[in-house]
Design a protein around this motif. Structure first.
Motif, PDB file in Angstrom:
ATOM      1  N   HIS A  30      19.997  -5.260  28.030  1.00 20.88           N
ATOM      2  CA  HIS A  30      19.596  -3.845  28.023  1.00 20.88           C
ATOM      3  C   HIS A  30      19.253  -3.264  26.647  1.00 20.88           C
ATOM      4  O   HIS A  30      18.550  -2.279  26.573  1.00 20.88           O
ATOM      5  N   VAL A  31      19.770  -3.806  25.559  1.00 20.14           N
ATOM      6  CA  VAL A  31      19.544  -3.201  24.245  1.00 20.14           C
ATOM      7  C   VAL A  31      18.650  -4.055  23.351  1.00 20.14           C
ATOM      8  O   VAL A  31      18.202  -3.587  22.310  1.00 20.14           O
ATOM      9  N   SER A  32      18.387  -5.294  23.753  1.00 20.47           N
ATOM     10  CA  SER A  32      17.628  -6.217  22.909  1.00 20.47           C
ATOM     11  C   SER A  32      16.184  -6.332  23.363  1.00 20.47           C
ATOM     12  O   SER A  32      15.908  -6.457  24.550  1.00 20.47           O
ATOM     13  N   MET A  62      19.284  -5.160  18.537  1.00 24.89           N
ATOM     14  CA  MET A  62      19.293  -3.911  19.318  1.00 24.89           C
ATOM     15  C   MET A  62      17.944  -3.216  19.107  1.00 24.89           C
ATOM     16  O   MET A  62      17.883  -2.040  18.767  1.00 24.89           O
ATOM     17  N   ASN A  64      15.484  -2.641  21.270  1.00 29.18           N
ATOM     18  CA  ASN A  64      14.867  -1.876  22.356  1.00 29.18           C
ATOM     19  C   ASN A  64      14.777  -0.398  21.991  1.00 29.18           C
ATOM     20  O   ASN A  64      15.553   0.111  21.191  1.00 29.18           O
ATOM     21  N   VAL A  66      15.427   3.421  22.752  1.00 25.90           N
ATOM     22  CA  VAL A  66      16.521   4.117  23.428  1.00 25.90           C
ATOM     23  C   VAL A  66      15.925   5.179  24.347  1.00 25.90           C
ATOM     24  O   VAL A  66      15.323   6.137  23.880  1.00 25.90           O
ATOM     25  N   ASP A  70      19.559   5.109  28.947  1.00 20.93           N
ATOM     26  CA  ASP A  70      20.182   3.954  28.301  1.00 20.93           C
ATOM     27  C   ASP A  70      21.193   4.313  27.217  1.00 20.93           C
ATOM     28  O   ASP A  70      21.753   3.429  26.576  1.00 20.93           O
ATOM     29  N   LYS A  73      24.489   2.552  27.433  1.00 24.78           N
ATOM     30  CA  LYS A  73      24.397   1.114  27.162  1.00 24.78           C
ATOM     31  C   LYS A  73      24.371   0.848  25.657  1.00 24.78           C
ATOM     32  O   LYS A  73      25.018  -0.080  25.164  1.00 24.78           O
ATOM     33  N   PHE A  74      23.625   1.662  24.928  1.00 15.91           N
ATOM     34  CA  PHE A  74      23.561   1.493  23.475  1.00 15.91           C
ATOM     35  C   PHE A  74      24.892   1.847  22.826  1.00 15.91           C
ATOM     36  O   PHE A  74      25.350   1.156  21.911  1.00 15.91           O
ATOM     37  N   ALA A  77      27.255  -0.953  23.447  1.00 17.23           N
ATOM     38  CA  ALA A  77      26.909  -2.106  22.605  1.00 17.23           C
ATOM     39  C   ALA A  77      27.364  -1.883  21.164  1.00 17.23           C
ATOM     40  O   ALA A  77      27.896  -2.795  20.517  1.00 17.23           O
ATOM     41  N   VAL A  96      19.383   4.701  17.578  1.00 16.92           N
ATOM     42  CA  VAL A  96      20.474   3.769  17.274  1.00 16.92           C
ATOM     43  C   VAL A  96      21.123   4.165  15.948  1.00 16.92           C
ATOM     44  O   VAL A  96      22.349   4.152  15.809  1.00 16.92           O
TER      45      VAL A  96
END
Length: 168
Positions: A30-32, A62, A64, A66, A70, A73-74, A77, A96
Motif C-alpha cells: 500500500h505505501v510502496s 514509501m 506511493n 498519499v 491511505d 496505512k502510511f 507504516a 509523508v
C-alpha cells in the motif's frame, strides 16, 4: 559512497553484505511504488533483525502518493518503521514528510521525487527541512550532477538499475 540495492530475497541478505552493499531497500503493501518485491510487516521484522546483525542498513520504499483514504496505512507504516529501527525511508509525497515530522522522524527521510531534484538550490531547500538526503533526478547531465554535489551535501545518485521516469 554507499552501495544500495533492492532486497529481492531474505535468504540473500548475507550475499548483499559480502558484496559490500551498505543498505537494502524493502517495500511494504500500500505505501510502496514500483516495488521489486513486497514484504509483510512480519517478514520485514525478520529482515531488519538479520540485516542489522550483518551490518546492513534497511531503507523502506514509501514512494506511493498519499491519498486521503491511505493516511492510516502510511501512518501505520511510519510507526512500524519507528518501532522496528528502520534506518531510512524513501518518499516522494510531502504528506509523508509531514506525518514523519509529527513523529519526529524527518531525519530518517530521503526525498526521491524521481525528476524534481535538478539543482543544488532544489536539493538544499529540501535538506533545510531536516530531511537526511535527496535523490538527484536521473535525467540531468553528469556535469550537472557534479556541480550539484559540489554545492550540496546530502545527495544520492542512482547510477545503475531500473529507471522509472514517473508514475501516475
Amino acid at each position: 559512497m554507499k552501495l544500495i540495492s533492492d532486497c529481492l530475497e531474505i535468504k540473500h541478505l548475507d550475499q548483499y553484505a559480502k558484496c559490500s552493499i551498505d543498505r537494502i531497500i524493502v517495500s511494504l503493501p500500500h505505501v510502496s511504488a514500483r516495488p521489486a518485491r513486497v514484504y509483510t510487516m512480519e517478514e520485514l521484522k525478520e529482515i531488519v533483525k538479520f540485516a542489522h546483525e550483518l551490518g546492513l542498513e534497511v531503507g523502506v520504499n514509501m514512494l506511493n502518493f498519499v491519498m486521503e483514504d491511505d493516511l492510516d496505512k502510511f501512518q501505520d507504516a511510519l510507526l512500524f518503521c519507528k518501532d522496528n529501527k528502520i534506518d531510512r525511508i524513501y518518499f516522494a509525497d510531502m504528506g509523508v514528510y509531514w506525518m514523519a515530522k509529527e513523529m519526529k522522524m524527518e531525519h530518517l527521510l530521503i526525498y526521491q521525487p524521481t525528476t524534481l531534484i535538478a539543482s543544488s538550490q532544489d536539493a538544499n531547500e529540501y535538506l533545510r527541512l531536516g530531511i537526511d538526503r535527496v535523490v538527484l533526478a536521473r535525467e540531468i547531465t553528469f556535469d550537472d550532477m557534479k556541480h550539484i554535489l559540489s554545492h550540496c551535501h546530502g545527495c544520492e545518485v542512482s547510477v545503475f538499475g531500473y529507471n522509472v521516469m514517473m508514475h501516475s
